[in-house]
Design a protein around this motif. Structure first.
Motif, short mmCIF file in Angstrom:
data_model
loop_
_atom_site.label_atom_id
_atom_site.label_comp_id
_atom_site.label_asym_id
_atom_site.label_seq_id
_atom_site.Cartn_x
_atom_site.Cartn_y
_atom_site.Cartn_z
N ALA A 14 0.81 -1.32 0.01
CA ALA A 14 -0.07 -0.08 -0.01
C ALA A 14 0.68 1.14 0.01
CB ALA A 14 -0.94 0.08 1.24
N ASP A 15 2.02 1.26 0.79
CA ASP A 15 2.92 2.28 0.72
C ASP A 15 3.91 2.40 -0.34
OD1 ASP A 15 1.31 3.02 3.05
OD2 ASP A 15 3.13 3.17 4.33
N ASN A 16 3.74 1.50 -1.41
CA ASN A 16 4.59 1.52 -2.40
C ASN A 16 6.29 1.30 -2.05
OD1 ASN A 16 2.63 1.61 -4.51
ND2 ASN A 16 2.34 3.56 -3.88
N ALA A 17 6.45 0.52 -0.94
CA ALA A 17 7.90 0.43 -0.37
C ALA A 17 8.97 0.01 -1.42
CB ALA A 17 7.80 -0.51 0.77
N GLN A 21 12.53 5.43 -3.34
CA GLN A 21 14.06 5.63 -3.65
C GLN A 21 14.59 6.05 -2.27
OE1 GLN A 21 15.06 8.05 -6.83
NE2 GLN A 21 14.05 6.45 -8.42
N LEU A 22 15.40 5.42 -1.57
CA LEU A 22 16.27 6.18 -0.51
C LEU A 22 17.64 6.63 -0.78
CD1 LEU A 22 15.58 2.62 1.61
CD2 LEU A 22 14.14 4.71 1.62
N THR A 23 18.00 7.55 -0.07
CA THR A 23 19.27 8.25 -0.26
C THR A 23 20.13 7.82 1.08
OG1 THR A 23 18.05 9.96 -1.30
CG2 THR A 23 20.43 10.48 -0.42
N ALA A 24 21.27 7.19 0.71
CA ALA A 24 22.13 7.03 1.96
C ALA A 24 22.91 8.33 2.18
CB ALA A 24 23.39 5.92 1.26
N VAL A 25 23.05 8.39 3.74
CA VAL A 25 23.59 9.60 4.24
C VAL A 25 25.12 9.37 4.65
CG1 VAL A 25 23.36 11.40 6.06
CG2 VAL A 25 21.35 10.55 4.97
N SER A 46 16.02 10.57 5.97
CA SER A 46 14.39 10.54 6.38
C SER A 46 13.47 11.37 5.63
CB SER A 46 14.19 10.83 7.85
OG SER A 46 12.87 10.55 8.32
N THR A 47 12.32 10.66 4.96
CA THR A 47 11.60 11.36 4.21
C THR A 47 10.06 11.35 4.87
OG1 THR A 47 11.03 9.38 2.70
CG2 THR A 47 12.74 10.87 2.18
N PRO A 48 9.00 12.05 4.28
CA PRO A 48 7.74 11.89 4.85
C PRO A 48 7.01 10.31 4.49
CG PRO A 48 7.98 14.11 3.88
CD PRO A 48 9.15 13.34 3.55
N ASN A 49 7.56 10.05 3.36
CA ASN A 49 7.07 8.71 2.94
C ASN A 49 7.24 7.63 3.81
OD1 ASN A 49 5.32 9.53 1.14
ND2 ASN A 49 6.84 9.34 -0.88
N LEU A 50 8.93 7.63 4.27
CA LEU A 50 9.49 6.75 4.99
C LEU A 50 9.00 6.70 6.39
CD1 LEU A 50 11.28 4.57 4.50
CD2 LEU A 50 13.38 6.30 4.90
N LEU A 53 5.61 5.12 6.05
CA LEU A 53 5.80 3.69 6.03
C LEU A 53 6.00 2.95 7.61
CD1 LEU A 53 5.92 1.06 4.77
CD2 LEU A 53 8.36 1.61 4.30
N GLN A 54 6.97 3.66 8.40
CA GLN A 54 7.29 3.25 9.84
C GLN A 54 5.88 3.24 10.44
OE1 GLN A 54 8.76 5.25 12.74
NE2 GLN A 54 10.00 3.80 13.63
N ARG A 55 5.22 4.38 10.67
CA ARG A 55 4.00 4.39 11.39
C ARG A 55 2.98 3.33 10.92
NH1 ARG A 55 4.50 9.86 9.80
NH2 ARG A 55 2.83 9.87 8.67
N ASP A 56 2.82 2.99 9.49
CA ASP A 56 1.85 2.26 9.13
C ASP A 56 2.24 0.84 9.52
OD1 ASP A 56 0.52 4.39 8.19
OD2 ASP A 56 1.08 3.91 5.90
N LEU A 57 3.52 0.51 9.36
CA LEU A 57 4.14 -0.90 9.82
C LEU A 57 3.79 -1.15 11.46
CD1 LEU A 57 7.21 -1.37 7.83
CD2 LEU A 57 5.37 -2.87 7.67
N VAL A 58 4.13 0.07 12.14
CA VAL A 58 3.93 -0.27 13.68
C VAL A 58 2.57 -0.51 14.03
CG1 VAL A 58 4.10 1.01 16.04
CG2 VAL A 58 6.11 1.01 14.38
N ALA A 59 1.66 0.18 13.27
CA ALA A 59 -0.01 -0.03 13.46
C ALA A 59 -0.42 -1.30 13.03
CB ALA A 59 -0.43 1.40 12.99
N ALA A 60 0.30 -1.73 11.74
CA ALA A 60 -0.39 -2.98 11.50
C ALA A 60 0.08 -4.33 12.21
CB ALA A 60 0.29 -3.36 10.04
N ILE A 61 1.51 -4.23 12.68
CA ILE A 61 1.79 -5.63 13.55
C ILE A 61 1.61 -5.09 15.06
CG2 ILE A 61 3.47 -6.10 11.82
CD1 ILE A 61 5.81 -5.02 13.79
#
Length: 139
Positions: A14-17, A21-25, A46-50, A53-61
């Motif tokens: 759903a979050d199109n993981a 595109q992730l940017t290594a810092v 960190s991005t708003p989409n990422l 995704l973390q919030r949604d994963l925490v809620a789902a599990i």
């Protein structure tokens, strides 16, 4: 466990993981409590989409989580059957300590031992404790 995988896979889709595109810092190491172990990570911007995704994963599990656990809740081997207390504590307190404003997106790429990690940021690592999810994704 299959219910946890199903809940996570639903959020990842759903979050199109798969298309994020992730940017290594930076490449960094961090002491793992007083165990003599250092986690080696690639820090990710960190991005708003990422963050979503973390919030949604925490809620789902959340329905499948427990407030504490033992080594039996982890993948171990006969040669390395115990999970150290700092790891147990980290997992037990991950959501309140590392979620939301404290979210630190990274990919753990290994671990090393020693008193102090080398100063140049380059040291040998092992994937001894590193695990990817069943679907091969690692965030």
């Amino acid at each position: 466990l299959s219910d946890v995988y199903a809940a996570a896979d639903k959020v990842l889709a759903a979050d199109n993981a798969d298309t994020m595109q992730l940017t290594a810092v930076k490449y960094a190491g961090e002491a793992w409590g007083k165990t003599g172990l250092y986690a080696t990570v690639i820090e990710v911007k960190s991005t708003p989409n990422l963050q979503k995704l973390q919030r949604d994963l925490v809620a789902a599990i959340a329905p499948y989580t427990a407030s504490s656990g033992t080594s039996a809740a982890f993948y171990t081997t006969p040669a390395d059957p115990n999970i150290n207390q700092p790891t147990l504590d980290y997992v037990a307190t991950y959501v309140p300590k590392s979620g939301g404003a404290n979210f630190f997106p990274h990919v753990t790429v290994g671990a090393t031992t020693g008193d102090v990690p080398p100063q140049d940021g380059h040291w040998a690592t092992t994937g001894r404790r590193g695990k990817n999810s069943r679907s091969g994704r690692s965030l």
